[in-house]
Design an enzyme around this catalytic site. Structure first.
Site, PDB file in Angstrom:
ATOM      1  N   SER A 225       0.872  -1.202  -0.137  1.00  8.74           N
ATOM      2  CA  SER A 225       0.160  -0.005  -0.050  1.00  8.74           C
ATOM      3  C   SER A 225       0.939   1.344   0.056  1.00  8.74           C
ATOM      4  O   SER A 225       1.850   1.369  -0.763  1.00  8.74           O
ATOM      5  CB  SER A 225      -1.023  -0.125   1.236  1.00  8.74           C
ATOM      6  N   LYS A 229       4.330   2.030  -2.396  1.00 14.71           N
ATOM      7  CA  LYS A 229       4.735   3.273  -2.991  1.00 14.71           C
ATOM      8  C   LYS A 229       6.392   3.492  -2.629  1.00 14.71           C
ATOM      9  O   LYS A 229       7.072   3.803  -3.598  1.00 14.71           O
ATOM     10  CB  LYS A 229       3.927   4.381  -2.630  1.00 14.71           C
ATOM     11  N   GLN A 271      -7.883   7.070  -6.669  1.00 18.65           N
ATOM     12  CA  GLN A 271      -6.961   8.115  -6.142  1.00 18.65           C
ATOM     13  C   GLN A 271      -6.100   8.786  -7.315  1.00 18.65           C
ATOM     14  O   GLN A 271      -5.544   8.151  -8.142  1.00 18.65           O
ATOM     15  CB  GLN A 271      -5.898   7.185  -5.230  1.00 18.65           C
ATOM     16  N   HIS A 359      -7.309  -5.864   1.334  1.00 21.18           N
ATOM     17  CA  HIS A 359      -6.015  -5.266   1.104  1.00 21.18           C
ATOM     18  C   HIS A 359      -4.843  -5.549   1.886  1.00 21.18           C
ATOM     19  O   HIS A 359      -4.814  -5.844   3.105  1.00 21.18           O
ATOM     20  CB  HIS A 359      -6.090  -3.642   1.620  1.00 21.18           C
TER      21      HIS A 359
HETATM   22  C1  MCU Z   1      -2.652   2.182  -1.542  1.00 19.67           C
HETATM   23  O1  MCU Z   1      -2.080   3.198  -0.422  1.00 19.67           O
HETATM   24  C2  MCU Z   1      -2.721   3.956   0.392  1.00 19.67           C
HETATM   25  C3  MCU Z   1      -3.635   4.880  -0.427  1.00 19.67           C
HETATM   26  O2  MCU Z   1      -2.764   5.667  -1.260  1.00 19.67           O
HETATM   27  C4  MCU Z   1      -4.331   5.900   0.470  1.00 19.67           C
HETATM   28  O3  MCU Z   1      -5.114   6.708  -0.093  1.00 19.67           O
HETATM   29  C5  MCU Z   1      -4.862   5.085   1.645  1.00 19.67           C
HETATM   30  O4  MCU Z   1      -5.673   6.099   2.654  1.00 19.67           O
HETATM   31  O5  MCU Z   1      -4.219   4.072   2.508  1.00 19.67           O
HETATM   32  C6  MCU Z   1      -3.567   3.197   1.609  1.00 19.67           C
HETATM   33  C7  MCU Z   1      -2.816   2.380   2.407  1.00 19.67           C
HETATM   34  O6  MCU Z   1      -1.677   2.566   2.712  1.00 19.67           O
HETATM   35  O7  MCU Z   1      -3.426   1.494   3.107  1.00 19.67           O
HETATM   36  C8  MCU Z   1      -2.756   0.844   4.247  1.00 19.67           C
END
Ligand code: MCU
Length: 411
Positions: A225, A229, A271, A359
């Protein structure tokens, strides 16, 4: 006399180059150093609009890359552009600044640079099989892959404490964490770039700490997530990483900004730049200038992935979470794959998208590709098949809409 003037001339050239580098570093000017090369950066205003995923092979002088050597040079341009416009700058820190100490399955990384000293601990889980020094997967925060399976292959798992190095609680985390204690809270580096710098220091420490029993020449990186990145940023900006496995990274990972903008226009809840810059500090502060103009970016996430080439990249993705924009990730990964094709190593980049799970909950269905990539790229076993471009989604790779360039066969 001749020798004296030659000496004077080269000393003068060195002084000039040093002055340029120093002034770039100090003023964030538009000539930047990327992998030792000086690059002149365009201004935001001068960037043309391009609705397609930009041609990764087109150099800033307009010529197209035709050889592998030129591709390596083009990568320095992409790396410079990506730092200038999206990630912020990764400081060049000499290896001599870092030391490592090993105790109780933990390596303590101490960096002494820029008049400051910082320290962070990385815990290591060792396999009970395999041979020392062990290859390792570095988890940004932690690894959310199947860690038992990784350990069973004889590969260690290292936890990199990314939130200590650069915070990511929300948009007010900008400039907070050990990286900024060292370089100042107004440093251009985003959190993901600060983590990339921190992992480079961890590798410096591993190289100097034989007691840790980790083979620093066989390292991979992963993260899920937001930390996915980060994993991509680490692999893109650190060549000592041999295998990069971002997991469900979403926007600014495998999903490109342009395709995600098109998805929003089509009514999908994904996003985009304009949202992400308000949510957190994963990208540099002035990345917000592209909020309504992603088409002005002189690169996109396919180009950032291409910084990893010809090293190995495996994207682990999830079809079931709209916010990650699985469509954008699929299209972007297919475009990026053309770079590995051009280099004659299509089996060094894979994309696997499987749905119907939470997720960051790694499903067994993706274990064969995870195993194959680790075996081939961290354990030097050439047998496994790493040709993986798969999605269980019903989306298609609409190349004509997104790509107006072909993959050159690079000599
Ligand atoms: C996918 O990563 C992020 C996402 O970019 C955010 O918008 C969201 O709030 O959180 C995701 C994440 O890191 O989940 C653990």
């Amino acid at each position: 006399m001749k020798i004296r003037s030659l000496l004077f001339c080269s000393a003068g050239t060195i002084a000039l180059l040093t002055a340029i580098i120093v002034s770039c570093k100090t003023h964030g000017g538009n000539i930047v150093q990327s992998k030792g090369e000086l690059q002149a950066m365009p201004s935001y205003a001068s960037l043309p609009s391009n609705p397609k995923l930009p041609d990764p092979f087109k150099m800033m002088n307009g010529k197209r890359v035709t050889t592998k050597k030129e591709w390596a040079r083009r990568q320095t341009e992409i790396a410079a552009l990506a730092q200038e416009f999206e990630y912020g700058y990764k400081p060049n820190t000499p290896a001599s600044a870092t030391t490592g100490a090993f105790n109780n399955n933990t390596i303590t990384v101490t960096v002494n640079n820029n008049g400051k000293t910082i320290m962070f601990n990385c815990t290591i889980t060792y396999p009970t099989t395999g041979s020392k020094p062990y290859p390792a997967m570095i988890g940004i925060g932690m690894s959310n892959l199947n860690n038992a399976a990784i350990l069973n292959l004889g590969v260690a798992v290292i936890n990199f404490p990314n939130n200590q190095v650069a915070q990511q609680s929300n948009a007010s985390s900008r400039g907070k964490g050990l990286f900024y204690d060292m370089f100042g809270s107004d440093h251009s580096a985003s959190a993901t770039m600060a983590w990339a710098w921190g992992v480079s220091r961890l590798i410096d420490a591993l190289e100097k700490t034989p007691l840790a029993n980790i083979n620093a020449a066989r390292l991979g990186v992963t993260g899920c997530s937001r930390n996915g990145k980060g994993a991509l940023a680490v692999g893109a900006f650190e060549e000592r990483i041999k295998l990069t496995i971002p997991q469900e990274p979403g926007a600014g990972g495998a999903a490109s900004w342009r395709v995600s903008d098109a998805q929003i226009l089509a009514g999908k809840k994904v996003q985009t730049i304009s949202q992400i810059v308000t949510e957190n500090v994963w990208f540099r502060e002035n990345f917000s200038q592209f909020g309504k103009t992603a088409d002005k970016l002189p690169f996109d996430q396919h180009s950032v992935m291409a910084l990893v080439a010809p090293r190995a990249l495996l994207i682990i993705d999830n079809t079931s979470i709209d916010w990650l924009s699985p469509v954008s990730a699929w299209i972007t990964a297919n475009a990026a794959h053309k770079v590995w094709q051009s280099l004659g190593v299509p089996d060094r980049m894979g994309f696997s998208q499987v749905g119907a799970h939470n997720h960051c909950a790694f499903p067994d269905a993706q274990l064969p590709e995870l195993t194959a990539y680790i075996q081939k790229f961290l354990l030097d076993n050439n047998t496994p098949n790493t040709n993986v471009m798969k999605s269980d989604g019903d989306h298609k790779y609409d190349e004509a809409t997104w790509v107006d360039w072909t993959a050159p066969g690079l000599r």
